[in-house]
Structure formats: C-alpha cells, structure tokens
Design an enzyme around this catalytic site. Structure first.
Site, PDB file in Angstrom:
ATOM      1  N   LYS A  15       0.867  -1.253  -0.046  1.00  0.00           N
ATOM      2  CA  LYS A  15      -0.002  -0.022   0.142  1.00  0.00           C
ATOM      3  C   LYS A  15       0.889   1.170  -0.091  1.00  0.00           C
ATOM      4  CE  LYS A  15      -1.887   2.906   2.545  1.00  0.00           C
ATOM      5  NZ  LYS A  15      -1.624   4.101   1.753  1.00  0.00           N
ATOM      6  N   GLY A  59       7.550   4.771   7.963  1.00  0.00           N
ATOM      7  CA  GLY A  59       6.605   6.049   7.841  1.00  0.00           C
ATOM      8  C   GLY A  59       6.966   6.701   9.217  1.00  0.00           C
ATOM      9  N   SER A  60       6.046   7.441  10.037  1.00  0.00           N
ATOM     10  CA  SER A  60       6.171   7.889  11.194  1.00  0.00           C
ATOM     11  C   SER A  60       5.990   7.146  12.288  1.00  0.00           C
ATOM     12  CB  SER A  60       4.986   9.083  11.250  1.00  0.00           C
ATOM     13  OG  SER A  60       3.849   8.452  11.331  1.00  0.00           O
ATOM     14  N   THR A  61       6.766   7.559  13.343  1.00  0.00           N
ATOM     15  CA  THR A  61       6.667   6.688  14.709  1.00  0.00           C
ATOM     16  C   THR A  61       5.424   6.654  15.264  1.00  0.00           C
ATOM     17  OG1 THR A  61       8.931   7.299  15.247  1.00  0.00           O
ATOM     18  CG2 THR A  61       7.376   6.757  16.999  1.00  0.00           C
ATOM     19  N   GLU A  62       4.581   7.577  15.048  1.00  0.00           N
ATOM     20  CA  GLU A  62       2.955   7.532  15.504  1.00  0.00           C
ATOM     21  C   GLU A  62       2.321   6.628  14.755  1.00  0.00           C
ATOM     22  OE1 GLU A  62       1.173  11.313  14.697  1.00  0.00           O
ATOM     23  OE2 GLU A  62      -0.836  10.352  15.213  1.00  0.00           O
ATOM     24  N   GLY A  99       3.724   4.108  13.079  1.00  0.00           N
ATOM     25  CA  GLY A  99       4.332   2.893  13.307  1.00  0.00           C
ATOM     26  C   GLY A  99       3.960   2.121  14.336  1.00  0.00           C
ATOM     27  N   GLU A 130      10.366   0.812  10.343  1.00  0.00           N
ATOM     28  CA  GLU A 130      11.285   1.958  10.003  1.00  0.00           C
ATOM     29  C   GLU A 130      10.938   3.360  10.050  1.00  0.00           C
ATOM     30  OE1 GLU A 130      13.546   4.402   8.729  1.00  0.00           O
ATOM     31  OE2 GLU A 130      13.572   3.949   6.760  1.00  0.00           O
ATOM     32  N   CYS A 133      13.951  10.285   6.413  1.00  0.00           N
ATOM     33  CA  CYS A 133      13.848  10.054   7.899  1.00  0.00           C
ATOM     34  C   CYS A 133      15.419  10.149   8.591  1.00  0.00           C
ATOM     35  CB  CYS A 133      13.343   8.384   7.987  1.00  0.00           C
ATOM     36  SG  CYS A 133      14.407   7.255   6.932  1.00  0.00           S
ATOM     37  N   GLU A 147      10.480  15.328  15.068  1.00  0.00           N
ATOM     38  CA  GLU A 147      10.759  15.250  13.936  1.00  0.00           C
ATOM     39  C   GLU A 147       9.920  16.194  12.934  1.00  0.00           C
ATOM     40  OE1 GLU A 147       9.777  11.345  11.801  1.00  0.00           O
ATOM     41  OE2 GLU A 147      11.807  11.716  10.744  1.00  0.00           O
TER      42      GLU A 147
HETATM   43  P1  ADP Z   1       2.674  11.172   7.050  1.00  0.00           P
HETATM   44  O1  ADP Z   1       2.036  11.489   8.650  1.00  0.00           O
HETATM   45  O2  ADP Z   1       3.880  11.935   7.154  1.00  0.00           O
HETATM   46  O3  ADP Z   1       1.830  11.182   6.089  1.00  0.00           O
HETATM   47  P2  ADP Z   1       2.535   8.399   7.845  1.00  0.00           P
HETATM   48  O4  ADP Z   1       3.410   7.582   8.742  1.00  0.00           O
HETATM   49  O5  ADP Z   1       1.156   8.962   8.397  1.00  0.00           O
HETATM   50  O6  ADP Z   1       3.343   9.768   7.379  1.00  0.00           O
HETATM   51  O7  ADP Z   1       2.210   7.628   6.427  1.00  0.00           O
HETATM   52  C1  ADP Z   1       3.022   6.466   6.283  1.00  0.00           C
HETATM   53  C2  ADP Z   1       1.944   5.395   5.342  1.00  0.00           C
HETATM   54  O8  ADP Z   1       1.374   5.006   6.530  1.00  0.00           O
HETATM   55  C3  ADP Z   1       1.269   5.769   4.462  1.00  0.00           C
HETATM   56  O9  ADP Z   1       1.212   4.830   3.313  1.00  0.00           O
HETATM   57  C4  ADP Z   1      -0.085   5.941   5.050  1.00  0.00           C
HETATM   58  O10 ADP Z   1      -1.420   5.554   4.277  1.00  0.00           O
HETATM   59  C5  ADP Z   1      -0.132   5.052   5.994  1.00  0.00           C
HETATM   60  N1  ADP Z   1      -0.922   4.867   7.423  1.00  0.00           N
HETATM   61  C6  ADP Z   1      -1.393   6.220   7.900  1.00  0.00           C
HETATM   62  N2  ADP Z   1      -2.120   6.011   8.730  1.00  0.00           N
HETATM   63  C7  ADP Z   1      -2.150   4.670   9.061  1.00  0.00           C
HETATM   64  C8  ADP Z   1      -2.678   3.833   9.751  1.00  0.00           C
HETATM   65  N3  ADP Z   1      -3.574   4.110  10.723  1.00  0.00           N
HETATM   66  N4  ADP Z   1      -2.890   2.372   9.620  1.00  0.00           N
HETATM   67  C9  ADP Z   1      -1.875   1.864   8.569  1.00  0.00           C
HETATM   68  N5  ADP Z   1      -1.484   2.742   7.689  1.00  0.00           N
HETATM   69  C10 ADP Z   1      -1.582   4.128   8.140  1.00  0.00           C
END
Ligand code: ADP
Length: 500
Positions: free
Chosen positions: A198, A251-254, A256, A273, A307, A404
């Site tokens: 995805k 992606g982001s820690t939150e 993740g 990561e 990152c 970050e």
């Molecule tokens: P940003 O906040 O910079 O957009 P994210 O970490 O939110 O970075 O996004 C990285 C990926 O995680 C994207 O593919 C996004 O669609 C996906 N994503 C965002 N929220 C969720 C979630 N609750 N569950 C699974 N995947 C998510």
C-alpha cells in the site's frame, strides 16, 4: 519572476497520466469495490494530475487472498531460487528501461527535482533489485552439533531451515515512493514471499507503474499486489488483516506504533522503519567550508523529507560561528523551484498538509525563542514551496530539537566537550542515525559507541548502501533492512533435530 524553464514530459509519462489508474490484485486491474477514488496533486502547482482507487477493507481482503493463493500456488511455490533471481533481474531491467518515465512520475507526484528522482530514486531502485536478486541463491540455514544432556547414547543430527514468512503486507511513505516500494518488494520476492503493497495516498502513481513492470517482467500474478487508499482505511485494514504473516512499515513513529499494535494482536511479524532526529556533530578540526556544505546537504536534500535527515547540527564552539555562517550562506543560495525546472535544487514539500505542518514548526521555533538565520515560515502563493531554514538559540527541550519536522529546517547548537555532545546527541526519543565530522580518529572512535543510533556516518551523512543494514534504535523502529539482515526479516527459522 520569469516562468521557470521546465523539462517537457516524455510521451510515456503523458500516456501513463492519461490512462485510468487501477489497482493490481492478482492478475486483474481493478477499481475499488466502492468505486471511490482519491486525487493525486502536483506539489509544484497544487493541480490534480490523476485520480486513483480508494481501497477499503474489502479490497484489501481480495488482495490478501490473491497473495495467499500465489504463495500456495505451484508456479511461485515451486520456483527455484534461480528463477526468483531471474524475475528480479528482469524487473530491474524493466525499471531501468523506463527510468525517465518513472523519474518524471516521481517528480510530478512527490515534487522532488527530476535529476534526484533519476539519479537517486530510480537508480537506487535498479541497483537494489540487482543486489537483492543475488541473495535468492544464497539463503541458507546451518548445521549444528548437538550436545543433548542425559542422552549420551543417542546420536543426533540437527540443522536449520530458512522458510519464507508468507504473505507480506507493506505500508510505505511518500518521500521516496518508488525506492521504498522496491525496498519492500525485492526482499519479499527473494525469500519466496508474496506481497500486498500500500503506497502513501500522496504518492501512489509510481507504485502503480511499477506494478505494470512487475507483470511485464513475467512475475506470476498475485505475487505482487498493489492497493491504493487512505492510511486509516486501506493501511489499517492491511496491518490488522489476519491473512498476512508479516507487516513491514516505513513512516512516522506515531503510525508505526499503531501498526505494530494491530500486528501484535494477530502475532503478525513486524518490522518498522520510523522517524528520526539525527544529530550532525562537527568537531573543531573540520574544514569549515566543506563541513558547512555537508551540514546543508544533510538536512536540505529531498527538502528535508528524509527519515535520516541531519536535522540537529552540533558544532564545537570554537568553529560554531564560521560553520553556521557557511550553512546559512548555502541555504540562502539554494534554488527552490519546481522539480521539472533543471535549475531547482530544492523542490516543494509533498502536500499542503506537510507545508502547514512545517511552517507551524518554524513559527513554534520562533515562539520558543529561536532566531531565524535563514528561511521563514512564509510559503509561496502557488505550490507547496518553502525556503531552507536555519534556526539557532534553542534549548535541549525545545520542540524543534525534540520532534521530527520532516522539512528543510535545521536547528544549530554549539557544544564544548565530548561528554556534553554524547548526552545531547542521545537526548531525543529517536535513534535512527548520526554523523560525526572530524579527522581525529581516537575522538571519533570514542564517540561512536556512545551514540544510540542504527547508523553512524563519519565525515558524510545519509550515504546508504544496499549491503549495509539500516534501521533504528529507540523510537526509530524495530528491525534492520538491507544487507543480510533483510533476509531475517522475511524468513522464519525452522530448527530440525533428528535422532539417528
Ligand atoms: P505522514 O504522517 O507523513 O503522512 P505516515 O506515517 O502517516 O506519514 O504515512 C506513512 C504510510 O502509513 C502511508 O502509506 C499512510 O497511508 C499509512 N498510514 C497512515 N495511517 C495509518 C494507519 N492508521 N494504519 C495503517 N497505515 C497508515
């Protein structure tokens, strides 16, 4: 201001943009079952360039079923390692043959300068596919000599097998859309897994074009599936799906943490990561001019949307003013502009949301007492552009030092001695990377073990290699991608004990 001279798009890109965007599930190109779509915008203009399907849980379910069927199917299941190697090499060839188109798609969708898209994103994707292809034939277990207590009379033979973990769910971000897709797909295929990918909703186009190339490379249907959609819908459905055996996320820690929790409920294997707040540490023996250029590059590359970006600059107080002056001069000279303008060194941020977030941080930095030496919280009228920004005068607990930002914002701070800098380097929740700049070997070697980070660069920053493990300490993630360690992430170990 004159209109920027933009590189014209190739015919292939124009054709790709014009065709309807569908998801690859099994052998089929599909719309979302709901018929819903999302829009992709060009960050340099804010204009919509394409629409693509907005998958929900039911679409994800179909993709997971397709991946499961391919995993259990004859063609993929019976493929020899050398067959998988050939498929990956063919995919590398297809990516290379379409490099210009892929780079243009990346620039249009993400905003990055075309030269970087071509030389960094696409070239590294090709190199990584070829590097990982070589691993297919080199995955092996070990033989062991057991010392089973109290059974001295018996003889045993023991060995380990490495087996593919199964169906992989991969969720990726928008900063290196094609490259990170390949970082997930290649090791999954090398180890014999199948995958549902995805991409981020901001930048889904490169993954959809890559999916076409996967089929052109002859990779069996269902081995690679691409579902596009929102994070909290398609992403969350994938992370929580009981039919996947492993989730890999960048992606982001939150997010993740959320994905990790969802995966753990099903005991799905998980590697993450995540974010970083990487320190760049410069001692007083650096060459001021090249150090300043290095520090600027460490933060401003890809508009700071990296990152491992060197977002905290620490310079020994004896040379702090000179290095900082150099960084500010570089920042002020950098040309910010559309990625298709060959003169642009920094492209726009990826989205209006990201622009708001980054300018919000800059304002916060000023509110908390920081001085802006370059850049500002102002943005352009059109497109998501922002100037490279340098802030100084903030304390350790300041928001801009702790959080970050994921934008071209550098916070610079002087330091005095090695104990002070070791403590400061580690004083954030993150631990992805760090760089140390000095030619004093003993000082460098004393500091390296004291830094809590997955990667430490010396006299450079952000240099990745396909063979070098990459991942984070602390809140920067779990697991190491690249190199031999990626094989561990996509395989299970089976121990076999045999009485003879
Ligand atoms: P940003 O906040 O910079 O957009 P994210 O970490 O939110 O970075 O996004 C990285 C990926 O995680 C994207 O593919 C996004 O669609 C996906 N994503 C965002 N929220 C969720 C979630 N609750 N569950 C699974 N995947 C998510």
């Amino acid at each position: 201001m004159n209109a920027p001279a933009e590189t014209p798009l190739s015919e292939a890109t124009v054709r790709f943009l014009a065709q309807p965007k569908k998801m690859l599930i099994g052998a089929e190109w599909r719309d979302a079952l709901s018929g819903r779509t999302l829009e992709s915008r060009n960050p340099a203009t804010g204009d919509v360039i394409a629409t693509f399907p907005a998958a929900a849980a039911a679409d994800v379910d179909l993709a997971v079923q397709a991946a499961r069927a391919a995993f259990s199917g004859k063609e993929w299941g019976k493929a020899r390692p050398i067959d998988r190697e050939r498929w990956l090499l063919r995919l590398a060839d297809r990516v290379e043959a379409n490099a210009q188109e892929l780079a243009e798609i990346e620039t249009l969708d993400n905003g990055k300068p075309l030269m970087f898209a071509r030389r960094v994103d696409v070239q590294q994707a090709v190199d990584f596919l070829r590097y990982v292809a070589g691993w297919c034939t080199k995955i092996e277990g070990s033989t062991l000599t057991p010392s089973v207590p109290a059974l001295r009379k018996n003889e045993y033979f023991a060995y380990t097998l490495r087996e593919p973990v199964g169906v992989v769910g991969a969720i990726i971000p928008w900063n290196f859309p094609l490259l990170i897709a390949v970082w997930k797909i290649a090791p999954a295929l090398a180890t014999g897994c199948t995958i549902v990918l995805k991409p981020a909703e901001e930048t889904s186009l490169a993954a959809l074009r890559l999916a076409e190339l996967v089929l052109e490379a002859g990779i069996p249907a269902g081995v690679v599936n691409v579902v596009t959609g929102l994070g909290h819908e398609a992403g969350a459905a994938l992370a929580a799906h009981r039919g996947i055996d492993k989730v890999t996320f960048t992606g982001s820690t939150e997010v993740g943490k959320r994905i990790g929790k969802a995966a753990m409920d099903n005991m799905t294997r998980v590697s993450l990561e995540l974010g970083g707040k990487s320190p760049v540490i410069m001692f007083d023996d650096v060459d001021v001019k090249s150090a300043a250029a290095g520090a600027a590059n460490a933060i401003f590359f890809n508009s700071g949307q990296v990152c491992a970006a060197g977002s905290r600059l620490y310079v020994h107080k004896r040379v702090f003013d000179q290095v900082l002056e150099g960084v500010v001069a570089v920042a002020n000279k950098m040309r910010v502009g559309p990625g298709l303008d060959p003169g642009s060194q920094i492209g726009p941020l990826v989205s209006a949301k990201q622009l708001q977030r980054v300018t919000g941080y800059i304002r916060k930095g000023v509110e908390e007492g920081g001085s802006l030496l370059a850049g500002s919280a102002e943005s352009a009228d059109k497109g998501y552009f922002i100037k490279p920004t340098v802030v100084t005068g903030l304390g350790e607990q300041a928001t801009l030092i702790q959080e970050e930002i994921f934008g071209p914002v550098l916070v610079a701070t002087p330091f005095d001695d090695i104990d002070e800098i070791a403590a400061a380097a580690n004083a954030t929740p993150y631990g992805l990377a760090a760089s140390i700049w000095s030619n004093d070997l003993s000082r460098v070697h004393r500091l390296i073990p004291r830094i809590q980070a997955g990667t430490v660069w010396v006299n450079c920053h952000g240099v990745l290699d396909n063979a070098m493990p990459f991942g984070g300490y602390k809140q920067s993630g779990i697991g190491r991608e690249m190199g031999r360690s990626m094989i561990d992430l996509f395989t299970e170990t089976k121990s076999v004990m045999m009485q003879l």
